[in-house]
Design a protein around this motif. Structure first.
Motif, PDB file in Angstrom:
ATOM      1  N   ALA A   3       0.517  -1.039   0.064  1.00  0.00           N
ATOM      2  CA  ALA A   3       0.357   0.400  -0.411  1.00  0.00           C
ATOM      3  C   ALA A   3       0.740   1.356   0.150  1.00  0.00           C
ATOM      4  CB  ALA A   3      -0.929   0.094   1.300  1.00  0.00           C
ATOM      5  N   ILE A   4       0.165   2.301  -0.414  1.00  0.00           N
ATOM      6  CA  ILE A   4       1.015   3.636  -0.592  1.00  0.00           C
ATOM      7  C   ILE A   4       0.932   4.279   0.506  1.00  0.00           C
ATOM      8  CG2 ILE A   4       1.852   5.648  -1.690  1.00  0.00           C
ATOM      9  CD1 ILE A   4       0.593   4.269  -4.495  1.00  0.00           C
ATOM     10  N   THR A   5       1.788   4.825   1.698  1.00  0.00           N
ATOM     11  CA  THR A   5       1.534   5.240   2.272  1.00  0.00           C
ATOM     12  C   THR A   5       2.804   5.864   2.772  1.00  0.00           C
ATOM     13  OG1 THR A   5       2.415   3.844   3.992  1.00  0.00           O
ATOM     14  CG2 THR A   5       0.711   3.541   4.217  1.00  0.00           C
ATOM     15  N   THR A   6       3.915   6.056   1.936  1.00  0.00           N
ATOM     16  CA  THR A   6       5.265   6.595   2.906  1.00  0.00           C
ATOM     17  C   THR A   6       5.951   6.691   0.766  1.00  0.00           C
ATOM     18  OG1 THR A   6       6.531   5.047   2.400  1.00  0.00           O
ATOM     19  CG2 THR A   6       5.429   5.277   4.593  1.00  0.00           C
ATOM     20  N   ASP A  12       8.676   2.821  -5.363  1.00  0.00           N
ATOM     21  CA  ASP A  12       8.640   2.090  -5.605  1.00  0.00           C
ATOM     22  C   ASP A  12       7.010   1.514  -6.749  1.00  0.00           C
ATOM     23  OD1 ASP A  12      10.330   1.468  -3.956  1.00  0.00           O
ATOM     24  OD2 ASP A  12       9.751   0.790  -2.621  1.00  0.00           O
ATOM     25  N   ASP A  13       6.573   1.952  -6.289  1.00  0.00           N
ATOM     26  CA  ASP A  13       5.405   1.664  -6.979  1.00  0.00           C
ATOM     27  C   ASP A  13       5.475   2.754  -8.488  1.00  0.00           C
ATOM     28  OD1 ASP A  13       2.423   0.894  -7.452  1.00  0.00           O
ATOM     29  OD2 ASP A  13       1.761   2.599  -7.474  1.00  0.00           O
ATOM     30  N   HIS A  35       4.822  18.075  -3.534  1.00  0.00           N
ATOM     31  CA  HIS A  35       3.862  18.465  -1.934  1.00  0.00           C
ATOM     32  C   HIS A  35       3.034  19.484  -1.967  1.00  0.00           C
ATOM     33  CE1 HIS A  35       3.216  17.323   2.152  1.00  0.00           C
ATOM     34  NE2 HIS A  35       4.435  17.942   2.518  1.00  0.00           N
ATOM     35  N   ARG A  36       4.335  21.096  -2.226  1.00  0.00           N
ATOM     36  CA  ARG A  36       4.348  21.792  -2.264  1.00  0.00           C
ATOM     37  C   ARG A  36       2.532  22.294  -2.626  1.00  0.00           C
ATOM     38  NH1 ARG A  36       8.848  25.952  -3.249  1.00  0.00           N
ATOM     39  NH2 ARG A  36       6.987  27.436  -2.043  1.00  0.00           N
ATOM     40  N   ARG A  37       2.474  21.791  -4.394  1.00  0.00           N
ATOM     41  CA  ARG A  37       1.371  21.997  -4.457  1.00  0.00           C
ATOM     42  C   ARG A  37      -0.422  21.833  -4.277  1.00  0.00           C
ATOM     43  NH1 ARG A  37       5.390  21.939  -8.976  1.00  0.00           N
ATOM     44  NH2 ARG A  37       5.227  19.776  -8.982  1.00  0.00           N
ATOM     45  N   ILE A  38       0.623  20.892  -2.993  1.00  0.00           N
ATOM     46  CA  ILE A  38      -0.975  20.034  -3.247  1.00  0.00           C
ATOM     47  C   ILE A  38      -1.157  20.338  -1.961  1.00  0.00           C
ATOM     48  CG2 ILE A  38      -1.747  17.745  -2.382  1.00  0.00           C
ATOM     49  CD1 ILE A  38       0.297  16.532  -4.853  1.00  0.00           C
ATOM     50  N   VAL A  39      -0.473  20.783  -0.968  1.00  0.00           N
ATOM     51  CA  VAL A  39      -0.782  21.601   0.399  1.00  0.00           C
ATOM     52  C   VAL A  39      -1.513  22.871  -0.076  1.00  0.00           C
ATOM     53  CG1 VAL A  39      -0.403  22.771   2.117  1.00  0.00           C
ATOM     54  CG2 VAL A  39       1.266  20.491   2.047  1.00  0.00           C
ATOM     55  N   ARG A  40      -0.709  23.724  -0.860  1.00  0.00           N
ATOM     56  CA  ARG A  40      -1.398  25.023  -1.461  1.00  0.00           C
ATOM     57  C   ARG A  40      -2.849  24.708  -1.862  1.00  0.00           C
ATOM     58  NH1 ARG A  40       2.111  27.223  -4.648  1.00  0.00           N
ATOM     59  NH2 ARG A  40       3.446  27.624  -2.876  1.00  0.00           N
ATOM     60  N   ALA A  41      -3.389  24.033  -3.239  1.00  0.00           N
ATOM     61  CA  ALA A  41      -4.407  23.597  -2.818  1.00  0.00           C
ATOM     62  C   ALA A  41      -5.472  22.903  -1.932  1.00  0.00           C
ATOM     63  CB  ALA A  41      -4.539  22.501  -4.245  1.00  0.00           C
ATOM     64  N   THR A  42      -4.952  22.359  -1.501  1.00  0.00           N
ATOM     65  CA  THR A  42      -6.064  20.812  -0.770  1.00  0.00           C
ATOM     66  C   THR A  42      -6.102  21.989   0.600  1.00  0.00           C
ATOM     67  OG1 THR A  42      -4.075  20.001   0.318  1.00  0.00           O
ATOM     68  CG2 THR A  42      -5.926  18.695  -1.863  1.00  0.00           C
ATOM     69  N   GLN A  43      -5.335  22.185   1.271  1.00  0.00           N
ATOM     70  CA  GLN A  43      -5.134  23.076   2.151  1.00  0.00           C
ATOM     71  C   GLN A  43      -4.909  22.032   3.977  1.00  0.00           C
ATOM     72  OE1 GLN A  43      -7.875  26.199   3.467  1.00  0.00           O
ATOM     73  NE2 GLN A  43      -8.209  26.364   1.231  1.00  0.00           N
ATOM     74  N   THR A 155      -5.675  12.625   5.157  1.00  0.00           N
ATOM     75  CA  THR A 155      -6.988  13.195   5.129  1.00  0.00           C
ATOM     76  C   THR A 155      -7.002  12.873   3.694  1.00  0.00           C
ATOM     77  OG1 THR A 155      -5.983  14.574   6.592  1.00  0.00           O
ATOM     78  CG2 THR A 155      -7.919  15.244   5.516  1.00  0.00           C
ATOM     79  N   LEU A 156      -6.356  12.948   2.665  1.00  0.00           N
ATOM     80  CA  LEU A 156      -6.427  13.100   1.062  1.00  0.00           C
ATOM     81  C   LEU A 156      -7.311  11.444   1.204  1.00  0.00           C
ATOM     82  CD1 LEU A 156      -3.119  13.961  -0.275  1.00  0.00           C
ATOM     83  CD2 LEU A 156      -4.576  15.060  -0.421  1.00  0.00           C
ATOM     84  N   LEU A 157      -8.098  11.932  -0.094  1.00  0.00           N
ATOM     85  CA  LEU A 157      -8.862  10.710  -0.761  1.00  0.00           C
ATOM     86  C   LEU A 157      -8.079   9.683  -1.151  1.00  0.00           C
ATOM     87  CD1 LEU A 157     -12.004   9.711  -1.287  1.00  0.00           C
ATOM     88  CD2 LEU A 157     -11.553  11.081  -3.829  1.00  0.00           C
ATOM     89  N   ASN A 158      -6.705   9.987  -1.973  1.00  0.00           N
ATOM     90  CA  ASN A 158      -6.000   8.842  -2.407  1.00  0.00           C
ATOM     91  C   ASN A 158      -4.690   9.710  -2.937  1.00  0.00           C
ATOM     92  OD1 ASN A 158      -5.804  10.303  -4.816  1.00  0.00           O
ATOM     93  ND2 ASN A 158      -7.800   8.964  -4.766  1.00  0.00           N
ATOM     94  N   PHE A 159      -3.906   9.551  -2.883  1.00  0.00           N
ATOM     95  CA  PHE A 159      -2.554   9.385  -3.253  1.00  0.00           C
ATOM     96  C   PHE A 159      -2.303  10.373  -5.174  1.00  0.00           C
ATOM     97  CE2 PHE A 159      -1.313   7.569   0.471  1.00  0.00           C
ATOM     98  CZ  PHE A 159      -1.565   8.515   1.498  1.00  0.00           C
ATOM     99  N   ASN A 160      -3.551   9.715  -5.889  1.00  0.00           N
ATOM    100  CA  ASN A 160      -3.088   9.559  -7.221  1.00  0.00           C
ATOM    101  C   ASN A 160      -2.418  11.585  -7.572  1.00  0.00           C
ATOM    102  OD1 ASN A 160      -4.014   6.845  -7.490  1.00  0.00           O
ATOM    103  ND2 ASN A 160      -6.163   7.840  -8.463  1.00  0.00           N
ATOM    104  N   CYS A 161      -3.126  12.252  -6.820  1.00  0.00           N
ATOM    105  CA  CYS A 161      -2.333  13.956  -7.324  1.00  0.00           C
ATOM    106  C   CYS A 161      -1.094  13.770  -7.112  1.00  0.00           C
ATOM    107  CB  CYS A 161      -2.984  14.946  -5.556  1.00  0.00           C
ATOM    108  SG  CYS A 161      -3.387  14.034  -4.795  1.00  0.00           S
ATOM    109  N   TYR A 162      -0.491  13.111  -6.455  1.00  0.00           N
ATOM    110  CA  TYR A 162       1.298  13.279  -6.129  1.00  0.00           C
ATOM    111  C   TYR A 162       1.528  11.888  -7.369  1.00  0.00           C
ATOM    112  CZ  TYR A 162       1.036  15.035  -1.446  1.00  0.00           C
ATOM    113  OH  TYR A 162       1.018  15.103  -0.161  1.00  0.00           O
ATOM    114  N   VAL A 163       0.704  10.866  -7.533  1.00  0.00           N
ATOM    115  CA  VAL A 163       1.841  10.247  -8.230  1.00  0.00           C
ATOM    116  C   VAL A 163       1.571  10.654 -10.050  1.00  0.00           C
ATOM    117  CG1 VAL A 163       1.353   7.882  -9.754  1.00  0.00           C
ATOM    118  CG2 VAL A 163       0.415   8.112  -7.342  1.00  0.00           C
TER     119      VAL A 163
END
Length: 220
Positions: A3-6, A12-13, A35-43, A155-163
């Motif tokens: 599972a993607i947690t880190t 790796d995935d 991470h910076r873009r996502i933190v800014r956009a999602t709060q 807190t995110l729904l999924n990590f696709n925004c990072y991927v």
């Protein structure tokens, strides 16, 4: 498949399913950009930062990258406080030289040994050193620098925004035929996660965002 947690799980995935040529060094850098873009956009990483005062000192270093300031309060005591006004970039050139209780704040940058981290500034110049009081309390979104073993925000729904953010940036450098494809996936994934987080956390208009930084050294 783990599972993607880190950050490391994500990389790796990513190599197993998208691009095998992304090494860990470049991958961690791209995850931090995302991470910076996502933190800014999602709060998604919101919190408080307390700044203790030193008499006669206008600016105070932060330990992490501030993506957004929502508000700031000058706290004189347990039930004695008032809100500080944000300064616009042009106003920072006209700061008072007086020493008095601050009425406004701003965000600027300065060099550190490795990166440009933000400084909080106050006007007028604080006249009193903090014992228990006074201090300034900020409500912020902040993005600390991630390393491979760090966890991603749960807190995110999924990590696709990072991927897909990493995929888009890596495609721009090395797989240009895929840029449009991953741009759409990135934008859709970010929008999905922004909507998800906004339904969990009440949002309020920002006082200062990273785009308002005054420049003193490298910008963040």
């Amino acid at each position: 498949m783990a599972a993607i947690t880190t950050v490391q799980n994500l990389l790796d995935d990513f190599r197993a399913n998208i691009y095998a040529d992304l090494n860990d060094s470049n991958g961690v850098n791209l995850v931090n950009d995302a991470h910076r873009r996502i933190v800014r956009a999602t709060q998604v990483r919101t919190g408080t930062r307390q700044v203790s005062m030193v008499a006669g000192t206008r600016e105070y270093a932060s330990s992490s990258v501030v993506e957004r300031i929502y508000d700031a309060f000058y706290v004189r005591g347990a039930d004695d406080y008032y809100e500080l006004a944000p300064r616009e970039p042009g106003d920072v050139d006209r700061l008072s030289t007086d020493r008095a209780e601050p009425q406004s704040y701003y965000l600027t940058t300065a060099f550190s040994s490795a990166s440009a981290l933000p400084y909080f500034g106050f006007d007028p110049i604080p006249p009193t050193t903090t014992a228990t009081y006074p201090y300034v309390l900020f409500h912020t979104s902040e993005a600390t620098v991630l390393v491979a073993g760090d966890s991603l925000p749960t807190t995110l729904l999924n990590f696709n925004c990072y991927v897909f953010d990493v995929a888009f940036e890596w495609a721009c450098r090395n797989h240009k035929q895929d840029v449009a494809y991953y741009m759409k996936l990135r934008d859709d994934a970010l929008r999905e996660n922004v909507n998800h987080v906004q339904n969990l956390i009440p949002s309020k208009p920002p006082s200062i965002t990273a785009g308002y930084l005054t420049r003193r050294g490298r910008t963040i």
